[in-house]
Design a protein around this motif. Sequence first.
Motif, mmCIF file in Angstrom:
data_model
loop_
_atom_site.group_PDB
_atom_site.id
_atom_site.type_symbol
_atom_site.label_atom_id
_atom_site.label_comp_id
_atom_site.label_asym_id
_atom_site.label_seq_id
_atom_site.Cartn_x
_atom_site.Cartn_y
_atom_site.Cartn_z
ATOM 1 N N ALA A 45 0.823 -1.216 0.000
ATOM 2 C CA ALA A 45 0.000 0.000 0.000
ATOM 3 C C ALA A 45 0.852 1.260 0.000
ATOM 4 C CB ALA A 45 -0.930 0.002 1.213
ATOM 5 N N HIS A 46 2.130 1.129 0.332
ATOM 6 C CA HIS A 46 3.013 2.304 0.402
ATOM 7 C C HIS A 46 4.053 2.348 -0.707
ATOM 8 C CE1 HIS A 46 1.520 3.496 4.334
ATOM 9 N NE2 HIS A 46 1.578 2.233 4.701
ATOM 10 N N GLY A 48 4.742 1.523 -4.703
ATOM 11 C CA GLY A 48 4.103 1.226 -5.985
ATOM 12 C C GLY A 48 4.559 -0.069 -6.614
ATOM 13 N N ASP A 49 5.863 -0.344 -6.551
ATOM 14 C CA ASP A 49 6.354 -1.553 -7.215
ATOM 15 C C ASP A 49 6.531 -2.725 -6.261
ATOM 16 O OD1 ASP A 49 8.646 -0.731 -5.907
ATOM 17 O OD2 ASP A 49 9.708 -0.149 -7.722
ATOM 18 N N LEU A 51 8.652 -3.519 -4.131
ATOM 19 C CA LEU A 51 10.009 -4.066 -4.041
ATOM 20 C C LEU A 51 10.666 -3.550 -2.760
ATOM 21 C CD1 LEU A 51 11.121 -3.395 -7.744
ATOM 22 C CD2 LEU A 51 10.414 -5.586 -6.779
ATOM 23 N N HIS A 61 7.673 9.948 5.438
ATOM 24 C CA HIS A 61 7.638 9.784 3.979
ATOM 25 C C HIS A 61 8.241 8.443 3.577
ATOM 26 C CE1 HIS A 61 6.285 13.838 3.426
ATOM 27 N NE2 HIS A 61 7.304 14.310 4.123
ATOM 28 N N TRP A 62 7.558 7.760 2.679
ATOM 29 C CA TRP A 62 8.069 6.490 2.159
ATOM 30 C C TRP A 62 8.902 6.775 0.910
ATOM 31 C CZ3 TRP A 62 6.852 1.190 3.459
ATOM 32 C CH2 TRP A 62 6.103 1.065 4.633
ATOM 33 N N LEU A 63 10.158 6.355 0.942
ATOM 34 C CA LEU A 63 11.052 6.546 -0.203
ATOM 35 C C LEU A 63 11.430 5.180 -0.770
ATOM 36 C CD1 LEU A 63 13.444 9.319 1.165
ATOM 37 C CD2 LEU A 63 11.251 9.560 -0.010
ATOM 38 N N THR A 64 11.443 5.084 -2.088
ATOM 39 C CA THR A 64 11.731 3.812 -2.743
ATOM 40 C C THR A 64 12.907 3.962 -3.713
ATOM 41 O OG1 THR A 64 10.188 4.279 -4.549
ATOM 42 C CG2 THR A 64 9.296 3.148 -2.631
ATOM 43 N N GLN A 65 13.345 2.850 -4.226
ATOM 44 C CA GLN A 65 14.457 2.738 -5.181
ATOM 45 C C GLN A 65 15.789 3.108 -4.501
ATOM 46 O OE1 GLN A 65 14.698 1.434 -8.240
ATOM 47 N NE2 GLN A 65 12.546 0.863 -8.313
ATOM 48 N N MET A 67 19.013 3.693 -5.215
ATOM 49 C CA MET A 67 19.912 4.817 -5.554
ATOM 50 C C MET A 67 19.274 6.156 -5.197
ATOM 51 S SD MET A 67 21.840 3.747 -9.125
ATOM 52 C CE MET A 67 20.315 3.642 -10.076
ATOM 53 N N ALA A 68 17.963 6.256 -5.384
ATOM 54 C CA ALA A 68 17.259 7.491 -5.020
ATOM 55 C C ALA A 68 17.305 7.710 -3.506
ATOM 56 C CB ALA A 68 15.814 7.449 -5.517
ATOM 57 N N GLU A 71 20.851 8.900 -2.541
ATOM 58 C CA GLU A 71 21.068 10.323 -2.872
ATOM 59 C C GLU A 71 20.314 11.215 -1.866
ATOM 60 O OE1 GLU A 71 22.246 12.076 -6.065
ATOM 61 O OE2 GLU A 71 22.626 10.358 -7.382
ATOM 62 N N TYR A 72 19.117 10.773 -1.461
ATOM 63 C CA TYR A 72 18.354 11.540 -0.461
ATOM 64 C C TYR A 72 19.126 11.613 0.857
ATOM 65 C CZ TYR A 72 14.709 12.778 2.880
ATOM 66 O OH TYR A 72 14.005 13.397 3.882
ATOM 67 N N THR A 76 20.558 15.085 2.551
ATOM 68 C CA THR A 76 19.989 15.565 3.815
ATOM 69 C C THR A 76 20.946 15.400 4.989
ATOM 70 O OG1 THR A 76 18.857 13.428 4.036
ATOM 71 C CG2 THR A 76 17.571 15.244 3.122
ATOM 72 N N ALA B 141 2.926 -0.604 -11.959
ATOM 73 C CA ALA B 141 3.571 -0.178 -10.707
ATOM 74 C C ALA B 141 3.803 1.332 -10.718
ATOM 75 C CB ALA B 141 4.898 -0.915 -10.527
ATOM 76 N N GLN B 145 2.418 4.143 -8.177
ATOM 77 C CA GLN B 145 3.312 5.077 -7.490
ATOM 78 C C GLN B 145 2.830 6.521 -7.695
ATOM 79 O OE1 GLN B 145 5.562 4.018 -5.447
ATOM 80 N NE2 GLN B 145 6.499 5.972 -4.909
#
Lengths: 221, 221
Positions: A45-46, A48-49, A51, A61-65, A67-68, A71-72, A76, B141, B145
């Motif tokens: 539910a949080h 999209g993919d 994974l 905040h939910w962060l995915t992927q 490499m992204a 970098e975040y 920060t 997906a 997202q």
Amino acid sequence: MKLHTYFRSSASYRVRIALQLKGLPYESVPVHLVRGEQKAQAYAAHVGDALVPALVTDEGHWLTQSMAIIEYLDETHAETPLLPGDALGRAHVRALAQMVACEIHPLNNLRVLKYLVHKVGVSDEVKTEWYAHWARSGLEAFERQLALLDAERQVAGLPASLFCWGGTPTLAECCLIPQIYNAQRFNINLDGLPRLMGVMERCNALPAFQQAHPSTCPDAE
Amino acid sequence: MKLHTYFRSSASYRVRIALQLKGLPYESVPVHLVRGEQKAQAYAAHVGDALVPALVTDEGHWLTQSMAIIEYLDETHAETPLLPGDALGRAHVRALAQMVACEIHPLNNLRVLKYLVHKVGVSDEVKTEWYAHWARSGLEAFERQLALLDAERQVAGLPASLFCWGGTPTLAECCLIPQIYNAQRFNINLDGLPRLMGVMERCNALPAFQQAHPSTCPDAE
């Protein structure tokens, strides 16, 4: 911060390395990929993919992927930068990371190997050859790229790299080291990759890489 | 700048969009992937993985990997930013780009389809199913997202996105639009993806996306 992670997931391992290198405390939330827990509603539910990994920030905040996420974290938290200070260096480091994350790992992860076996119906031998082909050819390409970058540094009068680009581990090592670990688990021949092996040895000597290793994860089997 | 590109290569198309969005002049150097020109010594001597695209800067530096090239262009040319101004927005945009560049495209590009046919020996039908599976599930997906990000913007009191994240095209669209073009070429069903289709229509109405389209390339066939 909470990191949704699976001990053997290369992409999760990348983010664990980044968190350790930057000295950022986090809570591990295991998501068992082989049991399909990433598809459970509470997770999917949080994301999209559906994974791993996913990082939940202190603000929720939910962060995915991977490499992204890295970098975040780097943007920060200024301490122990994981990207060089100049645009050219950043381009080189990101390209190396993407050589792993866009050219090797996507072809060799669990869901793809499963699809090959269960949908395409390939034999174990063909699956093993598939894995070896992409892993070996991808790592050879990485080795060639490191040689090209070494030559570029020489022309520019920069000191030789101790790691992939420069004197400290970066986003490139966050991606490379899990890929080598994965290749070793699948018995891939790593002969003739001296630059890669040198980087690996220097990384694995660092506590941050040791603490991020799959064998140290709370969900390790 | 010189862009080594192939008209049908999704990764080249991404960089062409970025160059056009930012209004940066460049010279196209066609590399014919189907004829294997990327493996010729004159090219492969500069590019570790012998893939397209590669950008040669005015200073003579060879840059590889499309997302890394786009970030470099964005960092070195401030006008028309392709990433949001805040770390959270950048994390979301990079993750969307990586959903395409790490989860869909690597499984469906020419070299992988070739390997499936010539090395694994799959039928045309199995190859078509393989393509459709990763393209369709990856785009679904992406759609989920976008819905999650829309919900996040609502909670934060931000205006609804016209594009993937916010009111202008970003790195996410640079990756998404070539993937949709590719999916259309392979006759993938794009029903039930309203957010994606909305973004695509808004992008394709812009001159930058039209000028980057494969059909307008000097090497188009």
